[in-house]
Write a protein that holds these residues in place. Structure first.
Motif, mmCIF file in Angstrom:
data_model
loop_
_atom_site.group_PDB
_atom_site.id
_atom_site.type_symbol
_atom_site.label_atom_id
_atom_site.label_comp_id
_atom_site.label_asym_id
_atom_site.label_seq_id
_atom_site.Cartn_x
_atom_site.Cartn_y
_atom_site.Cartn_z
ATOM 1 N N ARG A 109 0.839 -1.208 0.000
ATOM 2 C CA ARG A 109 0.000 0.000 0.000
ATOM 3 C C ARG A 109 0.868 1.250 0.000
ATOM 4 O O ARG A 109 0.590 2.202 -0.738
ATOM 5 C CB ARG A 109 -0.944 0.006 1.199
ATOM 6 N N HIS A 110 1.902 1.263 0.824
ATOM 7 C CA HIS A 110 2.766 2.436 0.879
ATOM 8 C C HIS A 110 3.371 2.730 -0.488
ATOM 9 O O HIS A 110 3.474 3.900 -0.896
ATOM 10 C CB HIS A 110 3.891 2.225 1.901
ATOM 11 N N THR A 111 3.772 1.707 -1.201
ATOM 12 C CA THR A 111 4.387 1.889 -2.518
ATOM 13 C C THR A 111 3.402 2.544 -3.482
ATOM 14 O O THR A 111 3.760 3.464 -4.231
ATOM 15 C CB THR A 111 4.854 0.537 -3.078
ATOM 16 N N ARG A 112 2.157 2.084 -3.481
ATOM 17 C CA ARG A 112 1.143 2.678 -4.354
ATOM 18 C C ARG A 112 0.934 4.150 -4.026
ATOM 19 O O ARG A 112 0.909 4.999 -4.923
ATOM 20 C CB ARG A 112 -0.190 1.932 -4.207
ATOM 21 N N GLY A 113 0.805 4.453 -2.746
ATOM 22 C CA GLY A 113 0.580 5.834 -2.336
ATOM 23 C C GLY A 113 1.761 6.730 -2.656
ATOM 24 O O GLY A 113 1.599 7.849 -3.152
ATOM 25 N N ARG A 114 2.970 6.234 -2.377
ATOM 26 C CA ARG A 114 4.169 7.040 -2.619
ATOM 27 C C ARG A 114 4.378 7.284 -4.112
ATOM 28 O O ARG A 114 4.710 8.401 -4.526
ATOM 29 C CB ARG A 114 5.386 6.348 -2.012
ATOM 30 N N ASN A 115 4.184 6.256 -4.937
ATOM 31 C CA ASN A 115 4.358 6.429 -6.375
ATOM 32 C C ASN A 115 3.399 7.476 -6.934
ATOM 33 O O ASN A 115 3.770 8.297 -7.787
ATOM 34 C CB ASN A 115 4.161 5.092 -7.098
ATOM 35 N N ALA A 116 2.172 7.442 -6.454
ATOM 36 C CA ALA A 116 1.189 8.429 -6.916
ATOM 37 C C ALA A 116 1.559 9.824 -6.433
ATOM 38 O O ALA A 116 1.507 10.798 -7.200
ATOM 39 C CB ALA A 116 -0.205 8.050 -6.420
ATOM 40 N N ALA A 117 1.968 9.939 -5.162
ATOM 41 C CA ALA A 117 2.325 11.249 -4.609
ATOM 42 C C ALA A 117 3.533 11.856 -5.320
ATOM 43 O O ALA A 117 3.605 13.068 -5.525
ATOM 44 C CB ALA A 117 2.604 11.116 -3.113
ATOM 45 N N MET A 118 4.478 10.997 -5.715
ATOM 46 C CA MET A 118 5.706 11.491 -6.335
ATOM 47 C C MET A 118 5.488 12.067 -7.732
ATOM 48 O O MET A 118 6.361 12.765 -8.257
ATOM 49 C CB MET A 118 6.745 10.361 -6.404
ATOM 50 N N THR A 119 4.344 11.822 -8.321
ATOM 51 C CA THR A 119 4.069 12.452 -9.614
ATOM 52 C C THR A 119 3.939 13.962 -9.469
ATOM 53 O O THR A 119 4.083 14.702 -10.444
ATOM 54 C CB THR A 119 2.782 11.895 -10.254
ATOM 55 N N PHE A 120 3.678 14.401 -8.239
ATOM 56 C CA PHE A 120 3.556 15.851 -7.987
ATOM 57 C C PHE A 120 4.571 16.341 -6.964
ATOM 58 O O PHE A 120 5.150 17.429 -7.123
ATOM 59 C CB PHE A 120 2.143 16.173 -7.497
ATOM 60 N N LEU A 121 4.801 15.581 -5.918
ATOM 61 C CA LEU A 121 5.720 15.994 -4.857
ATOM 62 C C LEU A 121 7.138 15.585 -5.230
ATOM 63 O O LEU A 121 7.631 14.528 -4.843
ATOM 64 C CB LEU A 121 5.306 15.370 -3.521
ATOM 65 N N ASN A 122 7.802 16.429 -6.018
ATOM 66 C CA ASN A 122 9.156 16.145 -6.470
ATOM 67 C C ASN A 122 9.917 17.452 -6.683
ATOM 68 O O ASN A 122 9.319 18.535 -6.754
ATOM 69 C CB ASN A 122 9.143 15.310 -7.756
ATOM 70 N N MET A 123 11.228 17.357 -6.777
ATOM 71 C CA MET A 123 12.078 18.540 -6.863
ATOM 72 C C MET A 123 11.714 19.445 -8.038
ATOM 73 O O MET A 123 11.641 20.668 -7.906
ATOM 74 C CB MET A 123 13.545 18.106 -6.976
ATOM 75 N N LYS A 124 11.479 18.846 -9.199
ATOM 76 C CA LYS A 124 11.160 19.640 -10.384
ATOM 77 C C LYS A 124 9.909 20.481 -10.171
ATOM 78 O O LYS A 124 9.869 21.668 -10.520
ATOM 79 C CB LYS A 124 10.985 18.717 -11.586
ATOM 80 N N LYS A 125 8.894 19.883 -9.581
ATOM 81 C CA LYS A 125 7.645 20.610 -9.341
ATOM 82 C C LYS A 125 7.845 21.696 -8.278
ATOM 83 O O LYS A 125 7.359 22.822 -8.430
ATOM 84 C CB LYS A 125 6.555 19.626 -8.902
ATOM 85 N N PHE A 126 8.587 21.372 -7.216
ATOM 86 C CA PHE A 126 8.796 22.340 -6.147
ATOM 87 C C PHE A 126 9.522 23.595 -6.649
ATOM 88 O O PHE A 126 9.252 24.708 -6.191
ATOM 89 C CB PHE A 126 9.597 21.715 -5.005
ATOM 90 N N GLN A 127 10.464 23.413 -7.573
ATOM 91 C CA GLN A 127 11.220 24.565 -8.083
ATOM 92 C C GLN A 127 10.313 25.598 -8.741
ATOM 93 O O GLN A 127 10.620 26.797 -8.745
ATOM 94 C CB GLN A 127 12.290 24.085 -9.064
ATOM 95 N N ASN A 128 9.189 25.133 -9.275
ATOM 96 C CA ASN A 128 8.247 26.056 -9.916
ATOM 97 C C ASN A 128 7.576 26.993 -8.928
ATOM 98 O O ASN A 128 6.976 28.000 -9.332
ATOM 99 C CB ASN A 128 7.169 25.263 -10.664
ATOM 100 N N TYR A 129 7.658 26.661 -7.636
ATOM 101 C CA TYR A 129 6.977 27.458 -6.616
ATOM 102 C C TYR A 129 7.888 28.483 -5.932
ATOM 103 O O TYR A 129 7.428 29.231 -5.074
ATOM 104 C CB TYR A 129 6.384 26.537 -5.548
ATOM 105 N N GLU A 130 9.160 28.525 -6.293
ATOM 106 C CA GLU A 130 10.075 29.369 -5.526
ATOM 107 C C GLU A 130 9.657 30.840 -5.515
ATOM 108 O O GLU A 130 9.678 31.488 -4.463
ATOM 109 C CB GLU A 130 11.514 29.249 -6.041
ATOM 110 N N ALA A 131 9.268 31.385 -6.667
ATOM 111 C CA ALA A 131 8.869 32.796 -6.711
ATOM 112 C C ALA A 131 7.642 33.046 -5.837
ATOM 113 O O ALA A 131 7.562 34.069 -5.135
ATOM 114 C CB ALA A 131 8.589 33.224 -8.151
ATOM 115 N N ASP A 132 6.692 32.106 -5.849
ATOM 116 C CA ASP A 132 5.483 32.264 -5.027
ATOM 117 C C ASP A 132 5.807 32.163 -3.541
ATOM 118 O O ASP A 132 5.239 32.894 -2.716
ATOM 119 C CB ASP A 132 4.447 31.201 -5.398
#
Length: 423
Positions: A109-132
């Motif tokens: 179960r943890h693997t399923r949840g983590r894999n899905a979360a990582m599609t958004f919670l990742n370094m590349k996505k976070f960098q887009n928020y720095e100005a905000d």
């Protein structure tokens, strides 16, 4: 063999027994001194007050965190004071169906949840928020500046809400009530890691239900109108397939983010500022050279860890630090102690922003449960210091003795942080 049986075979006057008797799991004052005094001789001890074996050294804590085959995370968020049946019934009546999908569960179960979360919670996505994120930090600093006050509480006026507003960015919402979210989250932490009375539990349960309904409503909204945000990403990853994620698991992941994405960062920010401002020379050093800030953040995470402890349960009979523990044993990993372990950190009891291996801390955990939001938390803390040192370079701590910490098992952060801005 039970934990009590094992303990009965250890001489009453030995260091392990003494450590268990002295340990105060909910008292933050003096906690680091306690661990410093026992760690050289006692890598593990039994704490009868919480029925846990407490691990004090980094190598042992890492070994447990990395071994999900023999150690379960299922007890990570189990309430210290069991919830009464009256509370469970109330939550059922309120259709509270939160599930452990990430922090307090194991593969698969943890693997399923983590894999899905990582599609958004990742370094590349976070960098887009720095100005905000920087704009948010500056908005709080502008409010402080425009208040006309010279003495302000940085927790109240900045660090309490700031990470919650960042969490709202991930949710695709900017106009939500950050203070209400924080109040919900505070109550949830007390329900899990604190020692509430029956009446307090029932009062908190009402807010917990509201918290769940809020998360569920966000998911329902994104089903109708998806966007570039976390709930939408989870729904897209699910693609209507329950074998990937159920809809309730999506709601549970969003519910989890509404706590995980800000609570530890609020505490980490308060802890970091507290340690820096207690040392005016160190504060002045980062004022004069902001390139020191990223490592100062790491040293703050190491020295003043906001997630002070995490729990695991032995799936099988195991050995930790030479002690044989039976299946089912409850284990408390002291991240606070591990992050000051002298075997890894020379002079670990000293706060040193120039420490070369400060980033070797395990403040964000390790193994398959390593915090996905760690890069975002680091960004928030870095920006916080960059903006505060620019706006208030002469800022000084005021009334250090009045600062206290919420008595919980796993989280630590100052309840207030009064400073003199010295404009």
């Amino acid at each position: 063999m039970t934990s009590t049986t094992i303990l009965s075979k250890i001489p009453a006057g030995c260091p392990m027994h003494q450590a268990g008797e002295r340990f105060q799991p909910f008292e933050h004052k003096g906690m680091t001194d306690f661990y410093a005094s026992v760690r050289p001789e006692v890598p593990i001890f039994y704490a009868p007050s919480i029925d846990c074996w407490v691990v004090t050294r980094r190598e042992d804590a890492l070994a447990v965190l990395r071994d999900h085959e023999r150690f379960s995370a299922s007890n990570a968020t189990a309430p210290i004071v069991p919830w009464p049946e009256e509370m469970h019934q109330f939550l059922r009546d309120q259709h509270f169906t939160n599930e452990s999908v990430q922090v307090a569960c194991d593969p698969p179960r943890h693997t399923r949840g983590r894999n899905a979360a990582m599609t958004f919670l990742n370094m590349k996505k976070f960098q887009n928020y720095e100005a905000d994120v920087r704009a948010l930090a500056r908005s709080y600093i502008n409010e402080i500046s425009n208040s006309g006050k010279d003495i302000v509480d940085l927790v109240e006026s900045f660090t309490y809400e700031y990470p919650a507003k960042v969490a709202f960015l991930l949710l695709g919402e900017k106009q939500l009530d950050a203070r209400k979210l924080k109040q919900w989250a505070d109550l949830r932490i007390k329900l899990i890691f604190g020692t509430l009375t029956h009446e307090q539990q029932m009062e908190a349960a009402r807010d917990l239900a509201d918290f769940w309904h809020f998360a569920s409503a966000l998911v329902e909204q994104r089903k109708k109108k998806p966007g570039d945000d976390y709930p939408s990403a989870l729904l897209a990853a699910r693609a209507g397939d329950d074998s990937i994620l159920t809809e309730n698991e999506v709601k549970s992941l969003v519910f989890g983010l509404l706590l995980a994405a800000h609570e530890t960062t609020t505490n980490a920010a308060g802890n970091l500022l507290f340690e820096l401002l207690k040392r005016p020379i160190t504060w002045q050093a980062i004022v004069e050279d902001q390139s020191l800030i990223p490592n100062a953040v790491e040293e703050g995470l190491r020295y003043a860890t906001s997630t002070i402890a995490w729990r695991r349960r032995a799936k099988v009979d195991v050995e930790i630090a030479g002690v044989q523990l039976p299946r089912g044993s409850q284990i408390l990993l002291s991240l606070t102690s591990a992050n000051r372990d002298e075997k890894q950190f020379a002079d670990g009891e000293i706060f040193d922003i120039g420490r070369s291996n400060a980033r070797s801390h395990i403040a964000f955990g390790n193994g398959i449960h390593h915090c996905l939001g760690a890069p975002l938390a680091r960004m928030e803390l870095r920006i916080l210091l960059e903006e505060l040192t620019t706006a208030f370079p002469k800022m000084r701590l005021e009334d250090e003795e009045s600062i206290s910490f919420l008595p919980t098992l796993s989280f630590r952060g100052p309840d207030r942080l009064p400073v003199r801005l010295n404009r």
